[in-house]
Design an enzyme around this catalytic site. Structure first.
Site, mmCIF file in Angstrom:
data_model
loop_
_atom_site.group_PDB
_atom_site.id
_atom_site.type_symbol
_atom_site.label_atom_id
_atom_site.label_comp_id
_atom_site.label_asym_id
_atom_site.label_seq_id
_atom_site.Cartn_x
_atom_site.Cartn_y
_atom_site.Cartn_z
ATOM 1 C CD GLU A 156 -2.839 -0.413 -7.230
ATOM 2 O OE1 GLU A 156 -1.687 -0.670 -7.598
ATOM 3 O OE2 GLU A 156 -3.111 0.241 -6.221
ATOM 4 C CD GLU A 315 -4.619 -2.560 -2.704
ATOM 5 O OE1 GLU A 315 -3.511 -2.013 -2.512
ATOM 6 O OE2 GLU A 315 -4.848 -3.286 -3.675
HETATM 7 C C1 GLA Z 1 -1.072 -1.692 -4.545
HETATM 8 C C2 GLA Z 1 -1.504 -3.075 -4.968
HETATM 9 C C3 GLA Z 1 -1.373 -4.096 -3.892
HETATM 10 C C4 GLA Z 1 -0.102 -3.902 -3.110
HETATM 11 C C5 GLA Z 1 -0.081 -2.510 -2.564
HETATM 12 C C6 GLA Z 1 1.125 -2.202 -1.698
HETATM 13 O O1 GLA Z 1 -2.062 -0.887 -4.116
HETATM 14 O O2 GLA Z 1 -2.805 -3.086 -5.463
HETATM 15 O O3 GLA Z 1 -1.410 -5.355 -4.482
HETATM 16 O O4 GLA Z 1 0.987 -4.109 -3.943
HETATM 17 O O5 GLA Z 1 -0.041 -1.614 -3.621
HETATM 18 O O6 GLA Z 1 1.026 -0.922 -1.130
#
Ligand code: GLA
Ligand code: ZN
Length: 678
Positions: A156, A315
């Site tokens: 991210e 994710e």
């Molecule tokens: C983000 C991060 C993950 C985790 C999630 C939790 O998407 O990339 O590492 O922290 O949030 O929802």
């Protein structure tokens, strides 16, 4: 086989998620159980190493990959592929202690202390060097393992750094962009205003919180620079990996409508687009169907970055999350609906954060496939396993694409420019919501609308909607003209074509750059309403649409007036116009009305564009994926009620049942129909 498969090794869809065995290295029993449970849940991929730098390199120059090697091999032996991450998303303590320049500086000029994650300096040569070393080692050691199907760069990526290194790079970037001619920059940024003239590039600071924030050109260039610099950092990682293993695809995980980086530019560097999907399910401000429709918009934005390939959901939460304001549980059945929606919208993966809940720290209560209880008889595990089953049945969908003849223009620079413009009302500008609102209406008509940049090729589309296209990219106006000329149906709205890419206003009437000729109107004034202000526009058939927030006063040149205001000093003047231009039509909607009210206009445009419409029951979505071997229609019921959908034909891939006529879906139900080959 479909040509657009993301991975040569995986024959169907990918079902997986972030897996953190490095948190459990002292529990071999748990690691063994993980494999058993993954197989039971129909998991065929695990994302390893996202934040594992201190496990990989506990002290500078001391590397430990044995555990990872064992893990990748063990997963592979059990039919589970690895998405291998570079660990640059978080730094070990030794690194920050030895090289403080790796730590980011905030917009007050304060250097961060060590800790958390996602806060490195993108310019720091030392940080690049260290990330490069670990990336190279990962590629050299694991790049040839048959289980490794993809690299996941960092995590991210986002944020800005105001450190001296970044400031210097910014100045160099500007000098390059403005041909080393400071007067060129001064003209572009209109610095004669408030005595803001610069003598040298070295005088330019980024928009520090307590510094220069009043020059729109500077603010925008800083944003563009941040994307450029982040891309440069990301490319450093990508190039390092590719120099060892050029054939392993790379991605990085994006975040919904994150506006800190221009993802469209970043996507150009990636082999596949992936994103992290965390909708606010069951919130108290909209229906679940609305939340899903909003998510469909987000998926479509991601799909738009690389339309020739499926995208990935890197994710999503198997159960709840832990960082929303209220971390509500996903109701039974909704998990499957949301996962299959991702596939419906063009994703070839459903991946989770996280496989197993950790015992401690910040994400110990974040949803996971395996909870602290550790068993497979939980509701969440069962629902995940059900998705695993469904995804196996949907294997033929992998590699197919969502194809459409309608598009919405949605630009990053435009978002930034609208936000930064000292005009209208910050409360009601709502560019994103305006786009989403209109886009959702087309979804209700069963029409997929791609979401693309305003300077992209429009030749594959017959209908284009361009809400609030305030900033015109170079060539955008010509692009739109060409589109209408060859027969396209175009809709633009108030606040279109005010500024160029430097945010300098067009002279001679808005919309500028020749667009007033296309629409046959000039917008003379824009009225910003207080929240309780209302006006109306009356259409030719006598119907009234309520006006909120914004109303432009138009001069009509050679367009047909389709509706007029009913109140105020501009009563009886044009509010909706249409000009026939070449073989197409250019509509201009001068006021903001609820998207729902504009439905008749959308239907007329679709009919003229000969794009088929399917009216769906309230809360139902339809998405179609098409490939060489067939087409697959996804019907998703976002409402808790049973619904019936008429005129449906195909074979339900989840149940095997042939459907002819009416498709009945229970509340939150989903059906995927393989359509007969045309
Ligand atoms: C983000 C991060 C993950 C985790 C999630 C939790 O998407 O990339 O590492 O922290 O949030 O929802
Ligand atoms: Zn920096």
């Amino acid at each position: 086989m479909e040509k657009n498969m993301l991975f040569s090794q995986v024959k169907g869809l990918v079902h997986g998620g972030d897996y953190n065995p490095d948190q459990w290295l002292d529990r071999p029993d748990i690691l063994a159980e993980d494999i058993r449970l993954m197989k039971k849940a129909g998991i065929n991929s695990a994302t390893l190493g996202v934040f594992s730098w201190s496990a990989y390199e506990p002290e500078e120059g001391e590397f430990h990959f044995e555990w990872l090697e064992e893990m990748i091999e063990n997963l592979y032996q059990n039919g589970i592929y690895t998405v291998l991450s570079t660990p640059s998303g978080a730094r070990p303590a030794w690194l920050d202690a030895a090289y403080p320049e790796a730590m980011r500086v905030d917009n007050r000029g304060l250097r961060n202390h060590h800790g958390v994650r996602h806060n490195h300096c993108m310019s720091s040569p030392k940080y690049r060097e260290k990330a490069g070393i670990i990336d190279r080692k990962l590629a050299e050691r694991f790049g040839s393992h048959p289980g490794v199907i993809m690299y996941h760069i960092s995590n991210e990526l986002g944020g800005e750094c105001y450190c001296p290194l970044c400031v210097k790079r910014f100045q160099e970037y500007l000098a390059e962009k403005y041909d080393h001619d400071i007067e060129k920059l001064n003209r572009a940024w209109w610095t004669s205003f408030w005595s803001h003239h610069y003598n040298r590039f070295e005088q330019i600071e980024p928009p520090f919180q307590n510094g220069e924030t009043s020059v729109m050109g500077l603010n925008m260039e800083w944003k563009r620079f941040t994307t450029w610099n982040m891309n440069d950092f990301m490319k450093h990682e990508i190039n390092t990996l590719r120099s060892v293993t050029p054939d392993i695809p790379v991605t990085t995980n994006f975040m919904r409508l994150f506006d800190g980086l221009d993802y469209r530019k970043m996507a150009l560097e990636l082999d596949a687009v992936s994103w992290d999907n965390y909708p606010f399910f069951h919130n108290d401000w909209e229906t679940l169907a609305d939340t899903l429709a909003d998510t469909a918009f987000q998926h479509t934005v991601m799909r738009g970055y690389k339309r020739e390939k499926p995208f990935m959901v890197m994710e999503s939460a198997p159960g709840l999350v832990n960082w929303h304001k209220y971390n509500k549980l996903k109701r039974p059945g909704v998990h499957k609906l949301a996962c299959l929606q991702a596939i419906a919208c063009g994703s070839d993966t459903v991946q989770y954060f996280q496989w197993r809940k950790g015992r401690g720290s910040y994400e110990q209560y974040h949803g996971a496939v395996v909870d602290h209880i550790g068993t497979d008889d939980t509701r969440v595990f069962r629902e995940v396993a059900e998705v695993g089953e469904a995804m196996k049945k949907l294997a033929p969908v992998a590699g197919t694409l969502v194809k459409t003849r309608a598009a919405m223009l949605f630009d990053w620079d435009n978002r930034m420019a609208i936000r930064d413009a000292r005009a209208l009302s910050d409360e009601t500008k709502q560019y994103e919501d305006t786009c989403i609102g209109i886009w959702k209406q087309f979804l209700k008509l069963g029409v997929e609308m791609d979401i693309i940049g305003s300077d992209e090729d429009l030749s594959r589309y017959d209908l284009v909607v361009a809400p609030m296209l305030y900033m015109l990219q170079k060539g955008a106006a010509e692009n739109l003209k060409r589109f209408v000329e060859r027969g396209g149906q175009l809709l633009a709205t108030y606040f279109t074509g005010y500024v160029d890419t430097e945010q300098l206003c067009f002279l001679g009437g808005f919309p500028g750059d020749g667009l007033s000729e296309l629409f046959g109107i000039v917008s003379e004034e824009i009225d910003t309403y207080y929240p309780s202000d209302r006006n109306h526009i009356r259409l030719e058939d006598g119907s009234l649409w309520e006006v909120v927030d914004y109303a432009e006063v138009l001069r009509v040149k050679d367009a047909k007036v389709l509706a007029e205001y009913t109140e105020d000093y501009y009563a009886d003047t044009a509010a909706l116009t249409c000009k026939e231009y070449g073989r197409g039509k250019a509509y201009y909607m001068a006021a903001r009305v609820k998207p729902k009210e504009m439905m008749p206009l959308f239907e007329k445009m679709l009919a003229d564009a000969q794009i088929p419409v399917k009216k769906l029951p309230e809360g139902v979505e339809l998405h179609v994926r098409t490939g060489e071997e067939g087409a697959y229609a996804f019907y998703l019921n976002g409402s808790p009620e049973t619904v019936e959908i008429a005129d449906v034909e195909g074979v339900d891939m989840l149940t095997g049942a042939g459907i002819q006529g009416t498709l009945t879906l229970p509340g939150y139900g989903v059906a995927v129909l393989a359509l007969a080959k045309q």
